[in-house]
Design a protein around this motif. Structure first.
Motif, PDB file in Angstrom:
ATOM      1  N   LEU A 194      -5.972  -4.871  -0.727  1.00 30.03           N
ATOM      2  CA  LEU A 194      -5.126  -4.664   0.453  1.00 30.03           C
ATOM      3  C   LEU A 194      -4.513  -5.990   0.912  1.00 30.03           C
ATOM      4  O   LEU A 194      -3.307  -6.090   1.156  1.00 30.03           O
ATOM      5  CB  LEU A 194      -5.941  -4.052   1.600  1.00 30.03           C
ATOM      6  CG  LEU A 194      -5.212  -4.037   2.922  1.00 30.03           C
ATOM      7  CD1 LEU A 194      -4.359  -2.791   3.049  1.00 30.03           C
ATOM      8  CD2 LEU A 194      -6.145  -4.135   4.094  1.00 30.03           C
ATOM      9  N   SER A 197      -1.932  -7.182  -1.558  1.00 33.57           N
ATOM     10  CA  SER A 197      -0.667  -6.439  -1.496  1.00 33.57           C
ATOM     11  C   SER A 197       0.123  -6.847  -0.258  1.00 33.57           C
ATOM     12  O   SER A 197       1.359  -6.888  -0.291  1.00 33.57           O
ATOM     13  CB  SER A 197      -0.897  -4.930  -1.521  1.00 33.57           C
ATOM     14  OG  SER A 197      -1.473  -4.503  -0.322  1.00 33.57           O
ATOM     15  N   MET A 198      -0.579  -7.180   0.832  1.00 36.26           N
ATOM     16  CA  MET A 198       0.120  -7.646   2.034  1.00 36.26           C
ATOM     17  C   MET A 198       0.821  -8.970   1.768  1.00 36.26           C
ATOM     18  O   MET A 198       1.978  -9.169   2.157  1.00 36.26           O
ATOM     19  CB  MET A 198      -0.883  -7.804   3.190  1.00 36.26           C
ATOM     20  CG  MET A 198      -1.223  -6.489   3.865  1.00 36.26           C
ATOM     21  SD  MET A 198      -2.631  -6.602   4.990  1.00 36.26           S
ATOM     22  CE  MET A 198      -2.059  -7.807   6.153  1.00 36.26           C
ATOM     23  N   ARG A 201       3.856  -8.248  -0.442  1.00 36.43           N
ATOM     24  CA  ARG A 201       4.931  -7.560   0.289  1.00 36.43           C
ATOM     25  C   ARG A 201       5.682  -8.526   1.194  1.00 36.43           C
ATOM     26  O   ARG A 201       6.901  -8.503   1.282  1.00 36.43           O
ATOM     27  CB  ARG A 201       4.333  -6.431   1.133  1.00 36.43           C
ATOM     28  CG  ARG A 201       4.554  -5.058   0.516  1.00 36.43           C
ATOM     29  CD  ARG A 201       4.440  -3.967   1.544  1.00 36.43           C
ATOM     30  NE  ARG A 201       3.254  -4.044   2.345  1.00 36.43           N
ATOM     31  CZ  ARG A 201       2.152  -3.305   2.164  1.00 36.43           C
ATOM     32  NH1 ARG A 201       2.107  -2.454   1.176  1.00 36.43           N
ATOM     33  NH2 ARG A 201       1.125  -3.418   2.967  1.00 36.43           N
ATOM     34  N   GLN A 202       4.895  -9.386   1.851  1.00 29.51           N
ATOM     35  CA  GLN A 202       5.542 -10.338   2.759  1.00 29.51           C
ATOM     36  C   GLN A 202       6.373 -11.351   1.991  1.00 29.51           C
ATOM     37  O   GLN A 202       7.462 -11.716   2.421  1.00 29.51           O
ATOM     38  CB  GLN A 202       4.497 -11.036   3.615  1.00 29.51           C
ATOM     39  CG  GLN A 202       4.032 -10.122   4.723  1.00 29.51           C
ATOM     40  CD  GLN A 202       3.026 -10.789   5.616  1.00 29.51           C
ATOM     41  OE1 GLN A 202       3.226 -11.904   6.042  1.00 29.51           O
ATOM     42  NE2 GLN A 202       1.935 -10.116   5.875  1.00 29.51           N
ATOM     43  N   GLN A 205       9.527  -9.661   1.164  1.00 31.32           N
ATOM     44  CA  GLN A 205      10.406  -9.499   2.329  1.00 31.32           C
ATOM     45  C   GLN A 205      11.087 -10.806   2.709  1.00 31.32           C
ATOM     46  O   GLN A 205      12.228 -10.819   3.156  1.00 31.32           O
ATOM     47  CB  GLN A 205       9.600  -8.979   3.518  1.00 31.32           C
ATOM     48  CG  GLN A 205       9.449  -7.461   3.505  1.00 31.32           C
ATOM     49  CD  GLN A 205       8.411  -6.975   4.481  1.00 31.32           C
ATOM     50  OE1 GLN A 205       7.917  -7.736   5.318  1.00 31.32           O
ATOM     51  NE2 GLN A 205       8.035  -5.715   4.378  1.00 31.32           N
ATOM     52  N   HIS A 206      10.347 -11.913   2.548  1.00 30.97           N
ATOM     53  CA  HIS A 206      10.886 -13.199   2.997  1.00 30.97           C
ATOM     54  C   HIS A 206      11.811 -13.860   1.976  1.00 30.97           C
ATOM     55  O   HIS A 206      12.500 -14.807   2.304  1.00 30.97           O
ATOM     56  CB  HIS A 206       9.739 -14.159   3.341  1.00 30.97           C
ATOM     57  CG  HIS A 206       9.034 -13.742   4.596  1.00 30.97           C
ATOM     58  ND1 HIS A 206       7.761 -14.126   4.892  1.00 30.97           N
ATOM     59  CD2 HIS A 206       9.422 -12.949   5.610  1.00 30.97           C
ATOM     60  CE1 HIS A 206       7.398 -13.587   6.052  1.00 30.97           C
ATOM     61  NE2 HIS A 206       8.395 -12.870   6.497  1.00 30.97           N
ATOM     62  N   ALA A 469      -3.095   0.026  16.899  1.00 37.48           N
ATOM     63  CA  ALA A 469      -2.806  -1.373  17.226  1.00 37.48           C
ATOM     64  C   ALA A 469      -2.711  -1.514  18.741  1.00 37.48           C
ATOM     65  O   ALA A 469      -2.170  -0.632  19.408  1.00 37.48           O
ATOM     66  CB  ALA A 469      -1.495  -1.778  16.595  1.00 37.48           C
TER      67      ALA A 469
ATOM     68  N   PHE B 231      -1.953  -7.516  11.115  1.00 39.83           N
ATOM     69  CA  PHE B 231      -0.678  -7.099  11.713  1.00 39.83           C
ATOM     70  C   PHE B 231       0.505  -7.916  11.191  1.00 39.83           C
ATOM     71  O   PHE B 231       1.650  -7.635  11.543  1.00 39.83           O
ATOM     72  CB  PHE B 231      -0.716  -7.222  13.243  1.00 39.83           C
ATOM     73  CG  PHE B 231      -1.686  -6.277  13.902  1.00 39.83           C
ATOM     74  CD1 PHE B 231      -2.249  -5.217  13.200  1.00 39.83           C
ATOM     75  CD2 PHE B 231      -2.043  -6.438  15.227  1.00 39.83           C
ATOM     76  CE1 PHE B 231      -3.146  -4.345  13.800  1.00 39.83           C
ATOM     77  CE2 PHE B 231      -2.940  -5.575  15.839  1.00 39.83           C
ATOM     78  CZ  PHE B 231      -3.486  -4.527  15.122  1.00 39.83           C
ATOM     79  N   ASP B 233       1.640  -7.813   8.408  1.00 37.43           N
ATOM     80  CA  ASP B 233       2.391  -6.945   7.506  1.00 37.43           C
ATOM     81  C   ASP B 233       2.948  -5.774   8.318  1.00 37.43           C
ATOM     82  O   ASP B 233       2.198  -4.906   8.756  1.00 37.43           O
ATOM     83  CB  ASP B 233       1.454  -6.432   6.409  1.00 37.43           C
ATOM     84  CG  ASP B 233       2.207  -5.657   5.345  1.00 37.43           C
ATOM     85  OD1 ASP B 233       3.372  -5.304   5.592  1.00 37.43           O
ATOM     86  OD2 ASP B 233       1.627  -5.410   4.275  1.00 37.43           O
TER      87      ASP B 233
END
Lengths: 477, 391
Positions: A194, A197-198, A201-202, A205-206, A469, B231, B233
Motif C-alpha cells: 500500500l 503504491s502510494m 502514484r504520487q 502525479q507529480h 478522515a 492522507f 495520497d
C-alpha cells in the motif's frame, strides 16, 4: 471476495473448522468442494456467467479421461491444441477477431491458473505420470481450490492428490507457522505494498515537464523502480496468505518466491520469481523444446545455442501469458530477450574465459553486486510494459525527455546495486547472530515479537484506512 | 521464507510467548507516541485566551504573546495588539492617509496555526498596500471558535474601528456548525455593551470507556503522524473524507435537508451581518475557503460519483448576492496551484503557511478590482490569470 481480506480470512476459518471436524476423507473432500464452490460463487450472481468457465472445466475433465496413459495420441494432440485455442478465445486476446467472442459477460477469475492446472493434468495423465484415474470431486477440488484459484501458486495434481490421501498433521506448531505466514502476507499486502503504491502514484502525479531535470530523474526512477518492489510485496504477500490458509485445510502449497531480487541474472531471477509459473513452463515448454532441438540439431557449434532459443520462446510465453494486449507482447519479447541474452552472455563468457574463469568472475563480490543491480534495472524496465499502456509510456517518455530517461535508468542501476548489496550484507550479518546454535532471528521468541509488531502495524494501518478522515481539527477554543 | 521451528512447544512458551507479545505491543505503542511527540510536537492551547465572555467564550489578552504549533507545521508566534486582535497595527483610530480593513471569522481568518507573516490578513494587507496609493492596515478580529452568530458581535466591534471594508472568511466546517449555535438573541443593548463575565469551565459528564479510548486515539500524536503520510495520497484521502457521511454531504448536490437547514441558518447570519455593514455604509465581503478535500479532487485523483465541488460555493454566492455582499471564492486560486494538496495541513485540515498567503493575495486582487468601491483607486490584479470573480 478479495484475497487477502478480513472477509476471506473469516470465510476460510469457518471452512477450516468444518473441514477438520472429521478426519474422514469423503467428509473433507465434500467440505473442500463446498468451500471452493462458495468461493467461486462470490464472484458473479448470474449463473450464465459461469457457463464458459464450467464448460472449460468439463472439457478438461473429459479430455484427460479420454487420453489417459498414452491412449489416442492424435486425439490427445488435437485436444491440447483445442484447449490452448479455447483459452485464447475465452481470454479474448487482442489478435483474435472480435466477431467470434462470446457476446455476454462471463466469469474469468483465475482462469489462466485453471488453464495451467487442466493442461498439466491432460499432459501428465496422457504421459502416465498420474497413477490413478482422476475422480470428479478430486478434479474440481484441484482445479477450483479456493486458495490457489485467483493467482496460484500452480500446484501439481500429484502433490495435491497426495495430501488428499495422506493427512498432513495440524498441531500447535503447524497452526502457529500457518498464522505467522498469514500475518506476514497480510502485512506485505496491506501495509508495505500500500505504501509503495502510494509513493508511486504520487511520483506519477507529480511528474511534469515543468519540473527540473533532477526532479524528473528522481520521479522517473521512483515510478519505474518502485513498481517491481510493490509487485513483489503484493504478490508474495498474497502467496503467503494463501499458503498459510491452505495449511488449515492440510494442504501444503508450493512456494512462489525465493528472494528474487537477490538474483544475479535473469535466468536465476525467473527461478525465484513466480516460481510455479516458470517451473510449469520449464516442464511443459522449455524441456520438450530442448529435447526436440537437440534431436534435430546435431552440429556441435550450434547445440549450445539451442538453449538460447528455447529460453527466449519460454520466457516470451511468460510475458505474453500475463495479458491480452500488445503491451504484453512487448513485455514477452523483452522478458524472453533478456533471458536469452543472459544465456548467450554466459555461453560466450564460458568460451572466452573457460568455465573455471567464468565461475571465478561470477563469484566475485563486486561483480555479483553489479549483476544484481543490472538484473533489477532490466526487470524494472520490462515492467513498464506490464503496468502501463502505450499512451502512458508515450506520456512518460515525452515528459521525461531522453536525458532524464537515461539518467533515471542510471540512477536505478546505481541505487539498486547499493541497496541490494547492503541488504545481502545485512541478511548475512543478521543470520550470523546465533542463539542455541541457530540464527537468533529464527527463534520462536524473536518471531513472536516480530509477528506481534507486524500485527500491531497492520491493524493500525487497517483501522486508519477504514476510519473517516477527520474534518478540520479544532482543539483549542 | 520462515521455517517452522522443529523443537516442540514447551510450558515455558505458554507464558513467555504471550508475555513477549504483550511487551512488544507496549513498547511499540509507547515508543511510537513518544517519538511522535518528540519529533512532531504540538501546542494548540493559546495561552493568550481569557475565558471571560459568556457570549464569545473567550477573548485574547491585549498585548499578549503566545507560541503555538500544529504537529504538521512549524512553531509560530501570536502577537495581539492593545485590543486583543492579531494585528501588528494599533487598533487606535486610523491615522490619516491609511485605510483599514477589519477581518472577522473563525480559525482560518485568525491565521490559526501559521506565522503572522503567512496569514491571510498579513498577505492581504501587504498586497493591497502594494497596489493602492496609501497603506492598508488590517485589524484581525477573528479567532478559532468565533463561529455563527458570534460574528454579529464581532461585526459590531469591527464597525467601531471605522474600516473601509469588513471581510468575513468562512469554510464548509464553519457553516456546518451553524446548527450548533446556542447563543441567546443578540439585542442592540448587547451589541452596544457586550457583557464580559468570567466563564466557568464546562463540567464534563461521565465519559464511557469506548469514548475515552477513541479520545486517546484522536489525540494521539502517533496517529496524526500516520494519518499525515496516509492522507498524502489523494486517492486514499478522498474516499476516507467522503466516509464522513453528512459532514461531507456539502460536496454532493442536491444538498441534504440538514445542509439545507445549515445554509438557511447561514443566510440569516449573512443577512444580519450585511445589514450591520450596510447601516454603517461599509462594504461587506464574504470569502469562501474550500475544504482541502475539494482541492484534493483537483489533483487528478478520481472524483467520487455525484460530487460537484462547485455546487457549495455557488450556493454561498447566491446568498451573498441576495444580501448585497461581495462574494469571493478562494477555491479558484487554490485549484490552479500545481500541488494544491500541499496548501493545507493534511490531518488538521487548516490552510498551511503556503495556502493562507495565496488566499490573502487572491482576496487583495478581488478587492482592488471592485468598481466602484473604497479601493477603486488601487491597481487591478498584478497577475495575468483569468479575471477575478466578484459579484
Amino acid at each position: 471476495m478479495s484475497v487477502p481480506s478480513l472477509l476471506f480470512l473469516i470465510f476460510a476459518l469457518v471452512g477450516a473448522v468444518f473441514f477438520n471436524l472429521s478426519a474422514a476423507g469423503p467428509w473433507r473432500q465434500a467440505v473442500l468442494l463446498v468451500v471452493n464452490i462458495a468461493f467461486l460463487a462470490s464472484f458473479a450472481h448470474d449463473p450464465v456467467a459461469y457457463v464458459p468457465f464450467l464448460g472449460f472445466l468439463a472439457f478438461g475433465f473429459l479430455a484427460q479421461g479420454a487420453t489417459r496413459e498414452g491412449a489416442r495420441p492424435r486425439l490427445f494432440l488435437a485436444l491440447v491444441v483445442l484447449m490452448v485455442a479455447a483459452f485464447v478465445w475465452l481470454k479474448r486476446y487482442s489478435f483474435v477477431p472480435k466477431e467470434i467472442f462470446l457476446a455476454f459477460p462471463y466469469l474469468l477469475i483465475g482462469f489462466s491458473y485453471v488453464f495451467f492446472r487442466v493442461l498439466h493434468l491432460l499432459i501428465d495423465s496422457h504421459q502416465g505420470a498420474i497413477e490413478r484415474k482422476v475422480g470428479l470431486v478430486s478434479y474440481l477440488n484441484y482445479t477450483l481450490n479456493f486458495t490457489t484459484l485467483i493467482s496460484g501458486p500452480i500446484q501439481r495434481y500429484q502433490d495435491f492428490h497426495k495430501m488428499e490421501t495422506q493427512r498432513l498433521p495440524l498441531g500447535l506448531v503447524e497452526i502457529g507457522t500457518a498464522l505467522e505466514r498469514i500475518v506476514i502476507g497480510y502485512f506485505k499486502v496491506a501495509v508495505v505494498s500500500l505504501l509503495l503504491s502510494m509513493v508511486r502514484r504520487q511520483a506519477l502525479q507529480h511528474l511534469g515537464t515543468d519540473l527540473s531535470i533532477a526532479d524528473r530523474v528522481i520521479g522517473g526512477a521512483l515510478i519505474a523502480a518502485v513498481y517491481p518492489v510493490y509487485l513483489y510485496f503484493n504478490f508474495s504477500g498474497y502467496t503467503d496468505v494463501v499458503i498459510g490458509v491452505a495449511r488449515f485445510f492440510r494442504i501444503e502449497l508450493p512456494e512462489n518466491f525465493n528472494r528474487p531480487f537477490s538474483s544475479e541474472n535473469a535466468i536465476i531471477f525467473w527461478g525465484r520469481w513466480h516460481m510455479t509459473l516458470s517451473g510449469w513452463l520449464r516442464t511443459y515448454v522449455y524441456n520438450p523444446l530442448m529435447l526436440e532441438g537437440m534431436s534435430r540439431i546435431t552440429a556441435p557449434g550450434l547445440v549450445r545455442y539451442i538453449s538460447v532459443f528455447c529460453l527466449f520462446l519460454t520466457f516470451f510465453l511468460v510475458g505474453v501469458w500475463h495479458g491480452q494486449t500488445t503491451e504484453f507482447l512487448v513485455f514477452g519479447l523483452l522478458t524472453g530477450g533478456g533471458v536469452a541474452t543472459n544465456q548467450l552472455y554466459q555461453v560466450t563468457m564460458q568460451s572466452m574465459l573457460k568455465p573455471k574463469g567464468y565461475r571465478t568472475l561470477a563469484a566475485n563480490g563486486v561483480y555479483k553486486a553489479l549483476a544484481r543491480g543490472l538484473n533489477f534495472t532490466w526487470f524494472a524496465f520490462t515492467q513498464l510494459w506490464f503496468w502501463s499502456t502505450w499512451t502512458q509510456i508515450a506520456d512518460i517518455a515525452h515528459t521525461m525527455g531522453p536525458l532524464a530517461l537515461g539518467l533515471s535508468a542510471l540512477a536505478i542501476y546505481g541505487v539498486a546495486t547499493l541497496v541490494l548489496a547492503a541488504l545481502a550484507m545485512s541478511r548475512s550479518a543478521i543470520l550470523a547472530l546465533t542463539w542455541s546454535g541457530a540464527p537468533a532471528v529464527r527463534s520462536r521468541h524473536v518471531r513472536a515479537a516480530q509477528l506481534t509488531a507486524l500485527v500491531v502495524i497492520t491493524a493500525g494501518v487497517t483501522l486508519l484506512l477504514n476510519a473517516p478522515a477527520p474534518d478540520i481539527v479544532y482543539k483549542a477554543f | 521464507m520462515t521455517e517452522a521451528p522443529t523443537n516442540p512447544v514447551t510450558w515455558r512458551d505458554a507464558w513467555l510467548l504471550p508475555l513477549i507479545s504483550f511487551a512488544t505491543v507496549l513498547v511499540m505503542l509507547i515508543g511510537a507516541e513518544v517519538a511522535a511527540q518528540i519529533f512532531w510536537p504540538e501546542q494548540k492551547d493559546n495561552s493568550c485566551a481569557v475565558h471571560d465572555d459568556t457570549l464569545l467564550g473567550f477573548h485574547n489578552r491585549p498585548h499578549c504573546v503566545s507560541r503555538m504549533k500544529a504537529a504538521e507545521g512549524p512553531w509560530y508566534t501570536n502577537i495581539y495588539n492593545e485590543c486583543g486582535y492579531r494585528s501588528m497595527a494599533s487598533c487606535a483610530p486610523v491615522p490619516p492617509g491609511v485605510r483599514r480593513i477589519a477581518l472577522i471569522g473563525a480559525s482560518i481568518s485568525g491565521g490559526h496555526l501559521v506565522e503572522y507573516e503567512h496569514t491571510i490578513a498579513t498577505s492581504l494587507g501587504q498586497s493591497l498596500t502594494a497596489m493602492c496609493p496609501v497603506p492598508v492596515q488590517i485589524q484581525n478580529l477573528a479567532a478559532s471558535g468565533y463561529t455563527g452568530r458570534k460574528n454579529i458581535l464581532r461585526m459590531a466591534e469591527a464597525l467601531r474601528l471605522h474600516p473601509q471594508a469588513v471581510i468575513f472568511v468562512q469554510t464548509p466546517v464553519d457553516i456546518e456548525s451553524q446548527l450548533d449555535d446556542t447563543l441567546p438573541p443578540i439585542t442592540d443593548a448587547i451589541l452596544a455593551a457586550p457583557p464580559r463575565v468570567a466563564v466557568r469551565p464546562r463540567k464534563i459528564g461521565k465519559v464511557g470507556l469506548m469514548q475515552q479510548a477513541s479520545g486517546i486515539v484522536r489525540e494521539s500524536s502517533a496517529v496524526v503522524v500516520a494519518q499525515h503520510f496516509i492522507f498524502s495520497d489523494p486517492s486514499v484521502y478522498i474516499p476516507l473524507f467522503m466516509a464522513n457521511g453528512d459532514k461531507a454531504a456539502f460536496l454532493k448536490p442536491p444538498f441534504t435537508p440538514l445542509w439545507q437547514a445549515r445554509l438557511a441558518r447561514f443566510e440569516e447570519l449573512i443577512a444580519a451581518l450585511a445589514d450591520q455593514a450596510h447601516r454603517a455604509n461599509v462594504p461587506f465581503v464574504l470569502v469562501f475557503v474550500p475544504h482541502q478535500a475539494e482541492i484534493a479532487m483537483e489533483t487528478g485523483a478520481t472524483r467520487p460519483p455525484g460530487v460537484d465541488p462547485l455546487a457549495f460555493p455557488k450556493a454561498l454566492e447566491a446568498i451573498a448576492i441576495r444580501h448585497g455582499a461581495v462574494f469571493v471564492d478562494a477555491s479558484e486560486i487554490l485549484r490552479r496551484q500545481p500541488d494544491p494538496a500541499s496548501l493545507y495541513y493534511r490531518v488538521d485540515g487548516h490552510p498551511s503557511g503556503k495556502g493562507q498567503p495565496m488566499i490573502g493575495r487572491s482576496l487583495a486582487e478581488h478587492i482592488a478590482s471592485l468598481r466602484p468601491g473604497p479601493f477603486s483607486d488601487c491597481r487591478g490584479p498584478a497577475t495575468s490569470g483569468p479575471p477575478p470573480k466578484a459579484s
